[in-house]
Design an enzyme around this catalytic site. Sequence first.
Site, PDB file in Angstrom:
ATOM      1  N   LYS A 112       0.989  -1.265  -0.196  1.00  0.00           N
ATOM      2  CA  LYS A 112      -0.185  -0.019   0.268  1.00  0.00           C
ATOM      3  C   LYS A 112       0.959   1.302  -0.163  1.00  0.00           C
ATOM      4  O   LYS A 112       0.668   2.247  -0.656  1.00  0.00           O
ATOM      5  CB  LYS A 112      -1.027   0.023   1.264  1.00  0.00           C
ATOM      6  CG  LYS A 112      -2.162  -0.760   1.031  1.00  0.00           C
ATOM      7  CD  LYS A 112      -3.441  -0.393   1.966  1.00  0.00           C
ATOM      8  CE  LYS A 112      -4.759  -0.969   1.502  1.00  0.00           C
ATOM      9  NZ  LYS A 112      -5.208  -1.708   2.739  1.00  0.00           N
ATOM     10  N   LYS A 193      -3.913  -8.933  -8.086  1.00  0.00           N
ATOM     11  CA  LYS A 193      -5.462  -9.510  -7.663  1.00  0.00           C
ATOM     12  C   LYS A 193      -6.571  -8.381  -7.657  1.00  0.00           C
ATOM     13  O   LYS A 193      -6.050  -7.422  -8.039  1.00  0.00           O
ATOM     14  CB  LYS A 193      -5.424 -10.088  -6.035  1.00  0.00           C
ATOM     15  CG  LYS A 193      -5.156  -8.791  -5.035  1.00  0.00           C
ATOM     16  CD  LYS A 193      -5.471  -9.078  -3.652  1.00  0.00           C
ATOM     17  CE  LYS A 193      -5.294  -7.805  -2.813  1.00  0.00           C
ATOM     18  NZ  LYS A 193      -5.256  -7.722  -1.431  1.00  0.00           N
ATOM     19  N   LYS A 196     -10.564  -3.774  -4.722  1.00  0.00           N
ATOM     20  CA  LYS A 196     -11.761  -2.646  -4.819  1.00  0.00           C
ATOM     21  C   LYS A 196     -11.049  -1.178  -4.958  1.00  0.00           C
ATOM     22  O   LYS A 196     -11.501  -0.390  -5.539  1.00  0.00           O
ATOM     23  CB  LYS A 196     -12.199  -2.290  -3.501  1.00  0.00           C
ATOM     24  CG  LYS A 196     -13.308  -3.496  -2.707  1.00  0.00           C
ATOM     25  CD  LYS A 196     -13.769  -3.187  -1.525  1.00  0.00           C
ATOM     26  CE  LYS A 196     -13.977  -4.442  -0.637  1.00  0.00           C
ATOM     27  NZ  LYS A 196     -14.061  -4.465   0.626  1.00  0.00           N
TER      28      LYS A 196
HETATM   29  P1  TYM Z   1     -11.270  -6.909   2.432  1.00  0.00           P
HETATM   30  O1  TYM Z   1     -12.381  -5.990   2.765  1.00  0.00           O
HETATM   31  O2  TYM Z   1     -10.129  -6.491   1.586  1.00  0.00           O
HETATM   32  O3  TYM Z   1     -11.789  -8.112   1.809  1.00  0.00           O
HETATM   33  C1  TYM Z   1     -12.829  -8.914   2.189  1.00  0.00           C
HETATM   34  C2  TYM Z   1     -12.509 -10.468   1.850  1.00  0.00           C
HETATM   35  O4  TYM Z   1     -12.445 -10.504   0.485  1.00  0.00           O
HETATM   36  C3  TYM Z   1     -11.312 -11.479   0.293  1.00  0.00           C
HETATM   37  N1  TYM Z   1     -10.792 -10.989  -0.753  1.00  0.00           N
HETATM   38  C4  TYM Z   1     -10.474 -11.903  -1.992  1.00  0.00           C
HETATM   39  N2  TYM Z   1     -10.463 -13.224  -2.145  1.00  0.00           N
HETATM   40  C5  TYM Z   1     -10.088 -13.477  -3.345  1.00  0.00           C
HETATM   41  N3  TYM Z   1      -9.457 -12.914  -4.333  1.00  0.00           N
HETATM   42  C6  TYM Z   1      -9.500 -11.524  -4.188  1.00  0.00           C
HETATM   43  N4  TYM Z   1      -9.181 -10.843  -5.319  1.00  0.00           N
HETATM   44  C7  TYM Z   1      -9.863 -10.751  -3.119  1.00  0.00           C
HETATM   45  N5  TYM Z   1      -9.814  -9.576  -2.515  1.00  0.00           N
HETATM   46  C8  TYM Z   1     -10.253  -9.711  -1.323  1.00  0.00           C
HETATM   47  C9  TYM Z   1     -10.452 -11.025   1.459  1.00  0.00           C
HETATM   48  O5  TYM Z   1      -9.273 -11.888   1.827  1.00  0.00           O
HETATM   49  C10 TYM Z   1     -11.314 -10.871   2.569  1.00  0.00           C
HETATM   50  O6  TYM Z   1     -11.597 -12.281   3.211  1.00  0.00           O
HETATM   51  N6  TYM Z   1      -8.371  -7.347   6.321  1.00  0.00           N
HETATM   52  C11 TYM Z   1      -9.660  -7.804   5.933  1.00  0.00           C
HETATM   53  C12 TYM Z   1     -10.775  -7.282   6.557  1.00  0.00           C
HETATM   54  C13 TYM Z   1     -10.670  -7.807   8.373  1.00  0.00           C
HETATM   55  C14 TYM Z   1     -10.970  -9.092   8.715  1.00  0.00           C
HETATM   56  C15 TYM Z   1     -10.852  -8.936  10.012  1.00  0.00           C
HETATM   57  C16 TYM Z   1     -11.155 -10.206   8.086  1.00  0.00           C
HETATM   58  C17 TYM Z   1     -10.763  -7.011   9.287  1.00  0.00           C
HETATM   59  N7  TYM Z   1     -10.626  -7.643  10.468  1.00  0.00           N
HETATM   60  C18 TYM Z   1     -10.886 -10.050  10.827  1.00  0.00           C
HETATM   61  C19 TYM Z   1     -11.216 -11.564   9.024  1.00  0.00           C
HETATM   62  C20 TYM Z   1     -11.104 -11.328  10.325  1.00  0.00           C
HETATM   63  C21 TYM Z   1      -9.752  -6.969   4.556  1.00  0.00           C
HETATM   64  O7  TYM Z   1      -9.093  -6.115   4.396  1.00  0.00           O
HETATM   65  O8  TYM Z   1     -10.679  -7.591   3.711  1.00  0.00           O
END
Ligand code: TYM
Length: 327
Positions: A112, A193, A196
């Site tokens: 990032k 990947k 968003k």
């Molecule tokens: P976030 O909001 O970026 O993404 C949400 C979930 O989507 C998955 N994901 C993907 N899976 C497959 N291919 C992709 N291109 C892709 N992009 C995103 C992410 O792996 C995620 O599961 N850090 C986390 C949020 C979080 C969290 C937590 C998750 C905060 N606290 C506690 C689990 C437990 C995140 O940025 O998610």
Amino acid sequence: MQQKIFSGVQPTGNIHLGNYLGALRNWVKLQDEYDTIYCIVDLHAMTVEYDPDELERNRVDTAKVLLALGVDPDRSLLYTQSQVPGHAELAWILGTMMPMGVLNRMTQFKEKTAGGTASNLGLYSYPVLMAADILLHHANLVPVGDDQRQHIEVTRDLAERFNNKFGDTFPIPEGYIPETSARVMSFTDPTTKMSKSDPQVKSRISVLDDPDVIRKRIRSAVTDSDPEVRYDVAEKPGIANLLEIMSACSGDSIDVLVDEYGSGGYGAFKDAVADAVIAEVEPVKNRYKALNNGDVRNVLRSSGIRANESALGYMDEARRATGLKGY
Ligand code: TYM
């Protein structure tokens, strides 16, 4: 005791196919068997530049999409992180046990900031807050995509450090990561990947996109010039990505798909992928349209209250263990 599931998603705009296939589909599935707690991580979303009104809109909208995807408020808690103060408090406690050397190696922070995101303490300690999210509820399993592996490792490590120092308190959680489509790739650059924050909207599909948009994006997905459909991530990353997506949506194995579409050309294959994706996400939009924001806020309110009640007990335990007994 029933195993507990916890996971989170950032309220930063439209939920895309990667979020859905990598994680959210499992959120819905796991409700049948486990005690499930799902969180819209608004405190995490504040670690990058944001607009407060937009954050508020996105929190409600993300909850709405999750409900439309099938998160069921009668079986799962669905709330926003900031409703439960224990997340931030436990993050502080865990932060005192987190070596900076480990944080310095976190790939998401490095990526990032290398990409131009201004660094700040919140962004740097993001993984600590994520560990607190999971440990606060004594979760056992964490359904996420492949990109969260390193964060899960940090969480396990912090739980072990805490337990060794202050006595057995936290279960050691495990990631629950799908075998296919754990890392859905961008349609414009299949070596990165789907994300968003990618400025190119053509790189992704939202789960709320219309069928014609989905078909257009998949038809224009970057592939290669050799017409054979086969699974080869190094040589044919675009086709490998589409095979994974189709396998996840259709339920057919990649081998079966290669048999069926191997020599038929990319056009026919891409149309079949589009059909499978459209069939998978089509019902979501109708359910989304039928929900109103007032009802969504009510779900968040009541889940938040229940999540807080449950967290208070665990927080009390963590406070006592660390020498912060109340008077
Ligand atoms: P976030 O909001 O970026 O993404 C949400 C979930 O989507 C998955 N994901 C993907 N899976 C497959 N291919 C992709 N291109 C892709 N992009 C995103 C992410 O792996 C995620 O599961 N850090 C986390 C949020 C979080 C969290 C937590 C998750 C905060 N606290 C506690 C689990 C437990 C995140 O940025 O998610």
